[in-house]
Design a protein around this motif. Sequence first.
Motif, PDB file in Angstrom:
ATOM      1  N   TYR A  39      29.786 101.105  45.668  1.00 53.85           N
ATOM      2  CA  TYR A  39      28.544 100.409  45.294  1.00 53.85           C
ATOM      3  C   TYR A  39      27.616 100.239  46.495  1.00 53.85           C
ATOM      4  O   TYR A  39      26.444 100.621  46.464  1.00 53.85           O
ATOM      5  CB  TYR A  39      28.894  99.055  44.682  1.00 53.85           C
ATOM      6  N   TYR A  40      28.132  99.673  47.583  1.00 54.84           N
ATOM      7  CA  TYR A  40      27.277  99.371  48.740  1.00 54.84           C
ATOM      8  C   TYR A  40      26.813 100.644  49.452  1.00 54.84           C
ATOM      9  O   TYR A  40      25.709 100.683  50.009  1.00 54.84           O
ATOM     10  CB  TYR A  40      28.008  98.449  49.719  1.00 54.84           C
TER      11      TYR A  40
ATOM     12  N   LEU B 166      30.668  97.802  38.034  1.00 56.87           N
ATOM     13  CA  LEU B 166      32.125  97.664  38.039  1.00 56.87           C
ATOM     14  C   LEU B 166      32.716  98.014  36.680  1.00 56.87           C
ATOM     15  O   LEU B 166      33.685  98.786  36.585  1.00 56.87           O
ATOM     16  CB  LEU B 166      32.513  96.237  38.432  1.00 56.87           C
TER      17      LEU B 166
ATOM     18  N   PHE C 209      25.887  94.763  40.207  1.00 56.78           N
ATOM     19  CA  PHE C 209      27.272  95.105  40.551  1.00 56.78           C
ATOM     20  C   PHE C 209      28.226  94.931  39.366  1.00 56.78           C
ATOM     21  O   PHE C 209      29.106  95.775  39.147  1.00 56.78           O
ATOM     22  CB  PHE C 209      27.768  94.270  41.728  1.00 56.78           C
ATOM     23  N   SER C 210      28.075  93.847  38.607  1.00 63.67           N
ATOM     24  CA  SER C 210      29.016  93.616  37.495  1.00 63.67           C
ATOM     25  C   SER C 210      28.929  94.748  36.467  1.00 63.67           C
ATOM     26  O   SER C 210      29.954  95.209  35.943  1.00 63.67           O
ATOM     27  CB  SER C 210      28.730  92.270  36.826  1.00 63.67           C
TER      28      SER C 210
ATOM     29  N   GLN D  76      33.674  98.512  45.163  1.00 61.43           N
ATOM     30  CA  GLN D  76      32.727  97.766  45.996  1.00 61.43           C
ATOM     31  C   GLN D  76      32.184  98.641  47.135  1.00 61.43           C
ATOM     32  O   GLN D  76      30.977  98.647  47.407  1.00 61.43           O
ATOM     33  CB  GLN D  76      33.423  96.527  46.566  1.00 61.43           C
TER      34      GLN D  76
ATOM     35  N   PRO E 154      23.452 100.490  45.709  1.00 58.76           N
ATOM     36  CA  PRO E 154      23.245  99.053  45.940  1.00 58.76           C
ATOM     37  C   PRO E 154      22.101  98.439  45.135  1.00 58.76           C
ATOM     38  O   PRO E 154      21.969  97.208  45.128  1.00 58.76           O
ATOM     39  CB  PRO E 154      22.939  98.992  47.452  1.00 58.76           C
TER      40      PRO E 154
END
Length: 480
Positions: free
Chosen positions: A131-132, A144, A140-141, A128, A136
């Motif tokens: 990602y950010y 991941l 996200f899924s 996470q 971004p």
Amino acid sequence: MRICIISEGCYPYVVGGVSGWVHSMIQTFPKQEFILLTIIANRELSGKFAYKLPENVTEVHELYLEDADWGSVNKRHKTRLKQNEYHALRSLLLDHDVEWTVLFDFFRNNNVSINQLLMGEDFYHAVQDCYYLQYPDIVFSDFLWTMRSMYLPLFLALSMEIPKADVYHTVSTGYAGILGTMGKHFYDGQLIISEHGIYTREREEELIKADWVQRTYKKIWIRQFKKMSKVAYDTADVVTGLYQHARELQIELGCPKEKTVITPNGIDYRRFENLSGVQPKNKGYIHIGAVLRVAPIKDVKTMIQAFAYAKKRCPKLKLWIMGPYDEDPEYAAECFKMVESMGISDIEFTGRIQVTDYLGWMDMTILTSISEGQPLTILESFAAHVPVIATDVGNCRGLLYGEDDEFGKAGILTHIMNIEEIANAMVYMAENPEIRRQMANAGYRRLIRKYKIEDMKEMYESIYRKAAERQDLAWESNET
């Protein structure tokens, strides 16, 4: 001295240039004890060796990158990582001053369940953060699950029990480089890296061409391979390359210049003296030999198409594709079908052969690869006094045209996937027997000058001797 050879996807399971080099190295030093730490796709390949192991190989250890047992519930795993362990995991995902030694110790000391780690809270939060901070704009899924699939093989490598050795000699960076780095960390062994192709660049080229990987994820995968190579380069005592440009690429990728050494391939040229072997049925042909694995990286399809055009202009041509075709059965089947559908005559797929049975009566050999290091098949052709057509990849230019001698051309260089150039080279060779003879002589002289097995042995004797001396000094320092 106990030497651990670490290889990925080659020896002793697959016949080919790197595998042949490893086999030759082990045989060249019969008084040394060698152990093998091999990286293969899955357990189905376990023990299925394409080579008879030399007597000085005492152990074989296998790592499976697609391990069906990776989620075993029998392994323990703490609910949460310690602060320093989480920080190291986060540094790995963010690629910020990766704390590799903390990760090595964590996987070794905690009997980690990779399933629980990848699906757990700590990995989720580290992903996470990554990602950010860095990606971004993507879903996200998807990100991941990509990170889970990307880190699975690395975590399997980090979980590997490394055998104790005095020297860890890895034939690539990547996952093999990680294992070698772990060996040096846990047992203070010397680490030697011998790259035949530049692993990071090869993976980068594959990913750029891959249709199944989205652009953003290509960048993420490339960064993954670069960070693995960097820690191997940083940790290694010696990093060898086959030719000058390979050395330059290693330095460009972050390898300290003072660690790099050029160690050209070497072959036993005496094996190719007075060749007879299997004789062709029709001596009226002009024979072209292609010693290779029938696999996409060898671009056999371009070779077949070029031969078809050359055959129309020079009907006496015959192409022998000599090597195994079980590595990629689907690609091999496509090659067979191409020959059949195009109605091309005089192409023989021999399967695995003894190259000395065929090279003696070849008029030329050909290599249409899209990636190479310093191909042993070219050196073998030179030893048999046979000129070569090859694509301009790896060190093919240096072998065919020379780097530091004035022997002249030993063949014809073409661009990759250029059917017209390759066809023209075949026809030119076929129509000019005297030039073939001159090229064959140049190749043989070039081989004798610096590509003999004795030359390679002398270089690696020096590398191993210096490694042993450094090891002795390290032990003396520890004792005091």
